[in-house]
Design a protein around this motif. Structure first.
Motif, short mmCIF file in Angstrom:
data_model
loop_
_atom_site.label_atom_id
_atom_site.label_comp_id
_atom_site.label_asym_id
_atom_site.label_seq_id
_atom_site.Cartn_x
_atom_site.Cartn_y
_atom_site.Cartn_z
N ALA A 12 0.85 -1.21 0.00
CA ALA A 12 0.00 0.00 0.00
C ALA A 12 0.88 1.25 0.00
O ALA A 12 2.11 1.17 -0.11
N ARG A 42 -10.73 -1.66 12.20
CA ARG A 42 -9.28 -1.59 12.45
C ARG A 42 -9.02 -1.28 13.92
O ARG A 42 -9.90 -0.72 14.58
N LYS A 54 -5.90 5.32 7.70
CA LYS A 54 -5.05 5.06 6.51
C LYS A 54 -3.60 4.82 6.88
O LYS A 54 -3.09 5.35 7.87
N PRO A 56 0.23 5.28 5.10
CA PRO A 56 1.11 5.21 6.25
C PRO A 56 0.67 6.12 7.39
O PRO A 56 0.11 7.19 7.16
N VAL A 68 1.90 10.29 2.85
CA VAL A 68 3.18 9.83 2.30
C VAL A 68 4.16 11.00 2.14
O VAL A 68 5.31 10.92 2.60
N1 LIG Z 1 -3.24 10.70 0.72
C1 LIG Z 1 -2.77 9.59 1.51
C2 LIG Z 1 -3.30 8.33 0.90
C3 LIG Z 1 -3.02 7.12 1.74
C4 LIG Z 1 -3.91 5.98 1.30
O1 LIG Z 1 -4.75 6.11 0.41
N2 LIG Z 1 -3.73 4.84 1.94
C5 LIG Z 1 -4.56 3.72 1.61
C6 LIG Z 1 -3.72 2.53 1.19
S1 LIG Z 1 -2.89 2.82 -0.33
C7 LIG Z 1 -5.34 3.31 2.84
O2 LIG Z 1 -4.82 3.27 3.93
N3 LIG Z 1 -6.61 3.01 2.64
C8 LIG Z 1 -7.43 2.52 3.68
C9 LIG Z 1 -8.83 2.99 3.54
O3 LIG Z 1 -9.08 3.90 2.73
O4 LIG Z 1 -9.66 2.48 4.25
C10 LIG Z 1 -1.25 9.56 1.54
O5 LIG Z 1 -0.62 10.07 0.62
O6 LIG Z 1 -0.70 9.04 2.52
#
Ligand SMILES: N[C@@H](CCC(=O)N[C@@H](CS)C(=O)NCC(=O)O)C(=O)O
Length: 196
Positions: A12, A42, A54, A56, A68
């Motif tokens: 991810a 979670r 989410k 990281p 990120v």
């Molecule tokens: N804008 C966030 C996006 C992070 C993100 O989309 N993480 C996803 C995995 S790739 C996540 O944790 N998704 C869990 C969910 O939406 O329930 C970043 O850049 O950190």
């Protein structure tokens, strides 16, 4: 040195800071989050830190860092010796922020919209990278780590035709030669991919 607790899910978005943690040689404790679980299911401890649920998410001496781009930046600035951020070069710093904003806002959501749309967006990234070794030209930076993680996921999930994004393919190869990238993939493969 701070105590670092890193919440990740193999493959991810957390893969990018996971690579950076290895690039800079930080010691950290990993906690794996399953993204197959609904957000509400979670661990409460995790949701209390990051209500979006989410990855990281990085806890550094009690301070919660999310996104990120921000975590990559924090790691790069904390470890100037790793040379992951072009500190003091205004034009290069601006290009790095431009890349990372483009990657987070435009490239990241593209895969979910299907192969045709994603190809258009990755095509723009491919053109923008051009024949340079790295996003900033000659120097490696956190923008490369961010770009690589999105291309890696896109290429594995949607399998664009070989040769259709030649600059990103070459960038992927250069990234795969880096010990920090190989180590991250080895660790995440051993944990097991659990992507929704
Ligand atoms: N804008 C966030 C996006 C992070 C993100 O989309 N993480 C996803 C995995 S790739 C996540 O944790 N998704 C869990 C969910 O939406 O329930 C970043 O850049 O950190």
């Amino acid at each position: 040195m701070a105590s670092l607790i890193f919440y990740l899910s193999p493959g991810a978005s957390s893969m990018a800071p996971h690579i950076a943690l290895h690039e800079v040689g930080e010691t950290f404790e990993s906690r794996v989050v399953s993204l197959k679980q609904k957000r509400e299911a979670r661990p409460a401890e995790f949701l209390a830190l990051n209500p979006e649920g989410k990855v990281p998410t990085l806890v550094a001496d009690g301070t919660v860092l999310t996104e990120v781009a921000a975590i990559l930046y924090w790691l790069a600035r904390r470890h100037p010796e790793a040379n992951l951020w072009p500190a003091g070069d205004l034009a290069a710093e601006t290009r790095a922020i431009s890349w990372m904003s483009f990657i987070a806002a435009t490239v990241h959501p593209a895969r979910a919209r299907g192969l045709d749309y994603a190809m258009q967006i990755f095509g723009i990234a491919d053109q923008r990278l051009g024949k340079h070794d790295w996003a900033l030209g000659a120097r490696y930076s956190i923008a490369d780590i961010h770009l690589f993680r999105l291309y890696w996921r896109f290429a594995n999930a949607l399998k664009p035709p070989v040769g259709s994004l030649p600059n990103l393919e070459a960038h992927h190869e250069r990234m795969m030669a880096r010990p920090a990238v190989r180590k991250t993939i080895e660790i995440e493969t051993a944990i097991g991919y659990d992507l929704p």
